[in-house]
Design a protein around this motif. Structure first.
Motif, mmCIF file in Angstrom:
data_model
loop_
_atom_site.group_PDB
_atom_site.id
_atom_site.type_symbol
_atom_site.label_atom_id
_atom_site.label_comp_id
_atom_site.label_asym_id
_atom_site.label_seq_id
_atom_site.Cartn_x
_atom_site.Cartn_y
_atom_site.Cartn_z
ATOM 1 N N HIS A 34 0.735 -1.450 0.299
ATOM 2 C CA HIS A 34 0.089 -0.092 -0.039
ATOM 3 C C HIS A 34 0.804 1.193 0.031
ATOM 4 O O HIS A 34 0.430 2.185 -0.588
ATOM 5 C CB HIS A 34 -0.951 -0.145 1.253
ATOM 6 C CG HIS A 34 -1.869 -0.973 1.417
ATOM 7 N ND1 HIS A 34 -2.971 -1.190 0.605
ATOM 8 C CD2 HIS A 34 -1.643 -2.402 1.903
ATOM 9 C CE1 HIS A 34 -3.585 -2.212 0.854
ATOM 10 N NE2 HIS A 34 -2.884 -3.102 1.541
ATOM 11 N N GLY A 35 2.152 1.135 0.549
ATOM 12 C CA GLY A 35 2.817 2.434 0.798
ATOM 13 C C GLY A 35 3.832 2.475 -0.382
ATOM 14 O O GLY A 35 4.551 3.627 -0.437
ATOM 15 N N ARG A 36 3.872 1.796 -1.407
ATOM 16 C CA ARG A 36 4.770 1.897 -2.483
ATOM 17 C C ARG A 36 4.047 2.266 -3.818
ATOM 18 O O ARG A 36 3.122 1.625 -4.407
ATOM 19 C CB ARG A 36 5.461 0.324 -2.591
ATOM 20 C CG ARG A 36 6.434 -0.040 -1.888
ATOM 21 C CD ARG A 36 6.775 -1.257 -2.141
ATOM 22 N NE ARG A 36 7.619 -1.344 -3.276
ATOM 23 C CZ ARG A 36 8.233 -2.401 -4.042
ATOM 24 N NH1 ARG A 36 8.182 -3.448 -3.478
ATOM 25 N NH2 ARG A 36 8.756 -2.230 -5.184
ATOM 26 N N ARG A 37 4.392 3.452 -4.222
ATOM 27 C CA ARG A 37 3.964 3.991 -5.483
ATOM 28 C C ARG A 37 4.069 3.080 -6.537
ATOM 29 O O ARG A 37 3.393 3.137 -7.587
ATOM 30 C CB ARG A 37 4.513 5.477 -5.562
ATOM 31 C CG ARG A 37 4.155 6.403 -4.596
ATOM 32 C CD ARG A 37 4.582 7.827 -4.942
ATOM 33 N NE ARG A 37 4.177 8.800 -3.973
ATOM 34 C CZ ARG A 37 4.923 10.005 -3.928
ATOM 35 N NH1 ARG A 37 5.337 10.497 -4.785
ATOM 36 N NH2 ARG A 37 4.146 10.822 -2.816
ATOM 37 N N ASP A 38 5.055 2.384 -6.636
ATOM 38 C CA ASP A 38 5.145 1.606 -7.727
ATOM 39 C C ASP A 38 5.037 0.232 -7.709
ATOM 40 O O ASP A 38 5.048 -0.684 -8.899
ATOM 41 C CB ASP A 38 7.056 1.367 -8.177
ATOM 42 C CG ASP A 38 7.728 0.718 -7.020
ATOM 43 O OD1 ASP A 38 6.994 0.441 -5.786
ATOM 44 O OD2 ASP A 38 8.664 -0.011 -7.115
ATOM 45 N N TYR A 116 0.251 -1.731 -15.969
ATOM 46 C CA TYR A 116 1.059 -0.719 -15.396
ATOM 47 C C TYR A 116 2.540 -0.891 -15.510
ATOM 48 O O TYR A 116 3.105 -2.059 -15.351
ATOM 49 C CB TYR A 116 0.639 -0.574 -13.802
ATOM 50 C CG TYR A 116 -0.788 -0.312 -13.412
ATOM 51 C CD1 TYR A 116 -1.219 0.809 -13.413
ATOM 52 C CD2 TYR A 116 -1.767 -1.442 -13.711
ATOM 53 C CE1 TYR A 116 -2.183 1.401 -12.947
ATOM 54 C CE2 TYR A 116 -3.138 -1.058 -13.159
ATOM 55 C CZ TYR A 116 -3.314 0.265 -12.914
ATOM 56 O OH TYR A 116 -4.774 0.619 -12.786
ATOM 57 N N VAL A 118 6.642 1.178 -14.743
ATOM 58 C CA VAL A 118 7.319 2.414 -14.006
ATOM 59 C C VAL A 118 8.061 2.916 -15.413
ATOM 60 O O VAL A 118 8.865 2.166 -16.059
ATOM 61 C CB VAL A 118 8.412 1.912 -13.118
ATOM 62 C CG1 VAL A 118 9.132 3.101 -12.642
ATOM 63 C CG2 VAL A 118 7.600 1.334 -12.032
ATOM 64 N N ARG A 122 8.116 6.860 -12.380
ATOM 65 C CA ARG A 122 6.614 6.737 -12.067
ATOM 66 C C ARG A 122 5.936 5.811 -12.563
ATOM 67 O O ARG A 122 6.191 5.437 -13.697
ATOM 68 C CB ARG A 122 5.938 8.555 -12.661
ATOM 69 C CG ARG A 122 6.578 9.550 -12.035
ATOM 70 C CD ARG A 122 5.945 10.752 -12.947
ATOM 71 N NE ARG A 122 4.449 10.892 -12.871
ATOM 72 C CZ ARG A 122 3.710 10.603 -13.826
ATOM 73 N NH1 ARG A 122 4.244 10.463 -15.284
ATOM 74 N NH2 ARG A 122 2.428 10.587 -14.082
ATOM 75 N N CYS A 123 4.875 5.213 -11.643
ATOM 76 C CA CYS A 123 4.208 4.258 -12.160
ATOM 77 C C CYS A 123 2.862 4.510 -12.881
ATOM 78 O O CYS A 123 2.201 5.655 -12.437
ATOM 79 C CB CYS A 123 3.740 3.446 -10.914
ATOM 80 S SG CYS A 123 2.784 1.800 -11.411
#
Length: 259
Positions: A34-38, A116, A118, A122-123
């Motif tokens: 949950h805390g990983r943008r990628d 999706y 990267v 950015r993802c």
């Protein structure tokens, strides 16, 4: 100045939990990411590897996939099952995977290409875009994939040269060495029972599609095997030299007594 601490995930939910329970809990709760943008891109790529061209996977299939991941990564059965279940949970959340309602519980991969990725740190979503945006994205992806393929080939060749050098060193001290059981964790059962020199081509190509973390563990395993073989060779040589010296002393003693 306040010290910055690196966040570490909490795996206490896996204590005394059987693999199947860990799997189903992770599918339901998505235990991390949950805390990983990628993470959407990370999960997407991992799901494509797990499905590996298959349309649906059952609980048994997912547990088998988890078991296959254990050895090369050094994971426990419950952790591996939690990892796979978490990916399925994320796949459902992202619309990449859906649960089948026909008979045995199973999950179907909806999109067989990455949705999706990267790009530029950015993802971003790369599939299912409006037509005009999709055309632009497709051009970006084609260029990106060419660059990635070039980098991946260079990295694989570097590993190949390093492993080849290690095999050369092994052949010097143990020319007829068999493939160690520890190597089969990475290589699978195909080369079991073969000598290293017989399977050299297979060994040098094995890492081409591996994840970097697995390749790193593989290199460490091969290095450890070769280093141990070289150390054993030194011990054997010194023992042989000591035995030869003792034999010469005994002969000299016998000759002296015969005078």
């Amino acid at each position: 100045m306040a010290r910055r601490h690196k966040w570490l995930p909490d795996y206490s939910h896996l204590w005394d939990v059987m693999p199947e329970d860990a799997l189903t809990r992770a599918i339901r709760a998505r235990t991390y990411g949950h805390g990983r943008r990628d993470f959407p891109a990370v999960a997407n790529a991992a799901l494509l590897r797990i499905f590996a061209g298959r349309e649906c996977l059952t609980v048994a299939d997912l547990l088998a996939a988890a078991a296959a991941m254990q050895g090369p990564r050094g994971w426990s059965p419950s952790f591996a099952a939690d990892y796979v279940g978490n990916l399925i949970g994320w796949g459902r959340e992202l619309g990449i995977v859906e649960e089948s309602s026909d008979g045995e519980r199973s999950w179907r991969l909806i999109e067989r290409s990455p949705v999706y990725e990267v790009i530029g740190g950015r993802c971003v979503r790369v599939r299912g875009l409006p037509d005009a945006e999709q055309v632009v994205m497709n051009r970006k992806l084609a260029s990106l994939h060419r660059r990635r393929a070039t980098i991946a080939r260079a990295a694989a060749d570097k590993v190949r040269r390093r492993v080849g050098g290690l095999l050369d060193r092994l052949s010097v001290v143990h020319w007829d060495a068999g493939i160690p059981a520890e190597w089969l964790v990475f290589l699978g059962d195909q080369p079991a029972g073969m000598q290293v020199k017989e399977a050299r081509g297979f060994i040098l190509a094995a890492h081409d599609d591996w994840e970097p973390a697995v390749t790193k563990r593989w290199l460490a395993e091969v290095e450890a095997t070769v280093t141990a073989a070289e150390r054993d060779a030194v011990v054997r040589r010194e023992a042989a030299e000591a035995a030869a010296a003792a034999a010469r002393l005994a002969e000299d003693a016998d000759a002296f007594e015969g005078l």
